[in-house]
Design a protein around this motif. Sequence first.
Motif, PDB file in Angstrom:
ATOM      1  N   MET A 462       0.947  -1.178  -0.027  1.00  0.00           N
ATOM      2  CA  MET A 462      -0.127  -0.166   0.038  1.00  0.00           C
ATOM      3  C   MET A 462       0.805   1.207   0.029  1.00  0.00           C
ATOM      4  N   GLY A 463       2.020   1.042   0.735  1.00  0.00           N
ATOM      5  CA  GLY A 463       2.844   2.441   0.621  1.00  0.00           C
ATOM      6  C   GLY A 463       3.313   2.606  -0.546  1.00  0.00           C
ATOM      7  N   ALA A 464       3.976   1.552  -0.932  1.00  0.00           N
ATOM      8  CA  ALA A 464       4.790   2.088  -2.513  1.00  0.00           C
ATOM      9  C   ALA A 464       3.877   2.337  -3.392  1.00  0.00           C
ATOM     10  N   TYR A 465       2.412   1.597  -3.766  1.00  0.00           N
ATOM     11  CA  TYR A 465       1.582   1.975  -4.862  1.00  0.00           C
ATOM     12  C   TYR A 465       0.876   3.347  -4.544  1.00  0.00           C
ATOM     13  N   CYS A 466       0.644   3.545  -3.347  1.00  0.00           N
ATOM     14  CA  CYS A 466      -0.037   4.964  -2.724  1.00  0.00           C
ATOM     15  C   CYS A 466       0.977   5.975  -2.946  1.00  0.00           C
ATOM     16  N   THR A 467       2.146   5.890  -2.802  1.00  0.00           N
ATOM     17  CA  THR A 467       3.310   6.906  -3.079  1.00  0.00           C
ATOM     18  C   THR A 467       3.165   6.940  -4.612  1.00  0.00           C
ATOM     19  N   ILE A 468       3.412   6.075  -5.271  1.00  0.00           N
ATOM     20  CA  ILE A 468       3.444   6.019  -6.998  1.00  0.00           C
ATOM     21  C   ILE A 468       2.144   6.737  -7.668  1.00  0.00           C
ATOM     22  N   GLU A 469       1.119   6.522  -6.835  1.00  0.00           N
ATOM     23  CA  GLU A 469       0.084   7.001  -7.685  1.00  0.00           C
ATOM     24  C   GLU A 469      -0.352   8.372  -7.097  1.00  0.00           C
ATOM     25  N   ALA A 470       0.053   8.716  -6.072  1.00  0.00           N
ATOM     26  CA  ALA A 470      -0.070   9.935  -5.318  1.00  0.00           C
ATOM     27  C   ALA A 470       0.818  11.126  -6.209  1.00  0.00           C
TER      28      ALA A 470
END
Length: 729
Positions: A462-470
């Motif tokens: 969640m942290g990795a993809y929330c960061t990328i998509e943010a």
Amino acid sequence: MFLLMKRIIRVLMNVIYLLDIFHKMLNKIILVKRIISYLSCLYLCTQILIIKRITLFNKKEKNMREDTEKSVVCNHNKIGLLGLLVTLGIVFGDIGTSPLYVMKAILHTGETINESTILGALSCIIWTLTLQTTIKYVCVALRADNNGEGGILALYALLRRLKSKWIYILAIIGASTLLADGIITPAITVTTAIEGLESISPDLPVIPITLAIITIIFFVQRFGTESIGKSFGVFMLLWFLLLGVVGAVSITSYPMILKAFNPYYAVVLLTQSPEWFLILGAVFLCTTGAEALYSDLGHCGRKNITISWAFVKTMLILNYLGQGAWVLNHVPTALSVNPFFSIMPQSMLIFAIIMATGAAIVASQALISGTFSILSEAMNLHFWPRMRIKHPTHVKGQLYIPMINLAMYIGVVLIILLFRDSSHMEAAYGLAITITMLMTTLLLGFYLHSKGVSRVLTILFMGAYCTIEAIFLAANLSKFLAGGWCTMLIGGILFLMMYVWVRAMKIRRHYVCTKPLDDYYQIISDIKADESIPKYASNLVYVNHADKEGAVDDKLLYSIINKQPKRADHYWFINMEFVDTPDTLEYSCKTLVPDTLYSVTMHIGFRIEPRVSLYLRQVVEDLVASKKVDLKSTYPSLRKNGIPGDFRFIIIHRVYYPESSANRQQNLLMTLYALISKIGIDEPKALGLDTSMVVVERVPLIINQRNRSIRRITQIVNKKEEQKEKGCL
């Protein structure tokens, strides 16, 4: 059949001819040949490794489901040439047309065109496709299936039993932005394809041609697309081969473009370029079709999508690299043309434009069908008012919603007329779908946690993809004033409608009073036996909205007992339970009072359209066959001839009165709910009832006690009459 084989052979001969040219050019550049061979082998091995790991993981699953459906669509879940072809036609239309506009959008960000910029942008494209589409969606999201179905609403249906009551907000945000993206996609893909004709005839009227094609696409929806849909797979196979072959030929003109596989160039571009956010916003357009890939899981199956994606991704990357090579060889003129059409040989330009237009039509068709499916699911999940749904063909899952088709058509036409060309549409594209992907990531996090995945891995994912998509969201927000406001406005309106509908439905359910049904067995039996009461119907059917087992809506009892007592031979209470699985269609029946009162509970999946009249007929046929009920009419003349008794349905419709609540927020929600409900159909049609046998009884929805501040009407007293009454006393 002979003509079809002849055409296929002719197309294959053209492909072989192009491959022969490519082979001769590679022989002249030995170094390039070795590099391409090495990278191709390395890339294909990586894809095969991913597929192998997913297949091995699938074999370890304990709860493997066997698909017993025999419909056309379900057969496509089997791995084979037919399944892979159908997958190409259904799943990859959106992402497969992205080469039409991605590189053009990157060039128009204002960044200086040089080797560093192009290599960095291409590296961003390659790794965006790898991280977003391959890892997140193909490797992770496709595993989060709901009995074989995918998409953000199917994922929510798996999670709605969790304690987090607010999780539905993530689902409706994702669904509304996905629907908003579905309006801009047909406009930008068809417009970009037709703009290719400007390289042949600059004065060609692009907008009228685009509007004509869009009109045809939406017009044919009412007839179904079964016949033309069968050819989509073969067409998209040729389309992807065209992308890959032409891109590979163009790579030979600038072999160093292959350095874009190194993520170093992406990092350099994003850290040093002042226009990095604009470039990243344009790069994101290459993966906008990933969410549609997940939504189409139920049509084609996980393995078919996974294997097909290895081929599709290879062809896409070759084409992007080919466009990049052409740009670096033609820097002065790159801004004035579309690199996609520029890498085409002049003799193939007309053919390429025709293929691009066909691919745009396939992508548009996939988005329209996907919109119908999403809204059908939203209706059963109580996110959207129920609308009239038609089934133009016998293919499972193929729907047609007339009002939505018309609304989408008007929206697409307005977008084309508003933005005029694809360059302006690119600014409106991508922002809404970024939010959808972010919501999917959050829901996937809940799913992984519910499946027992370790908290550390879940947080890392969640942290990795929330960061990328943010980061992608921040980059796309830069396009808000340039056109992103359009899809956000559409998505915001859809979200507001869904939110109001969900909240209002909760309010209505909360204030529905229920009573124990077993307390009324005797009085219902007495009404049946009381011949002084005129018989209302032989079989009286009510739809019971009580949530608890053994309970009944008090207004339903009021209808039978108090409001014109209704005598019948049999009373049927229908309970509708919309379950979390997509294709469930089951029932259970209880005899509450022998030969008098029956309770039927229908368990309906969120992708099944309710048809209560049809389902009840099937239930009754089963009961008659098992001799649990006698349906013959009790009228002697009819019973003598074996004629069954009639059926009549009673629907209790609760009417909201604003004066019954002092809560202003509830009043506003219920007022908006009443307005939104006007776009839907009434409850008898929504439940699939034969309207000739339905009686709708309207009763007030009492939300709260009457507001004490309301003045009470007073009686007028005649003083003379009052004195006379006192004198008499």
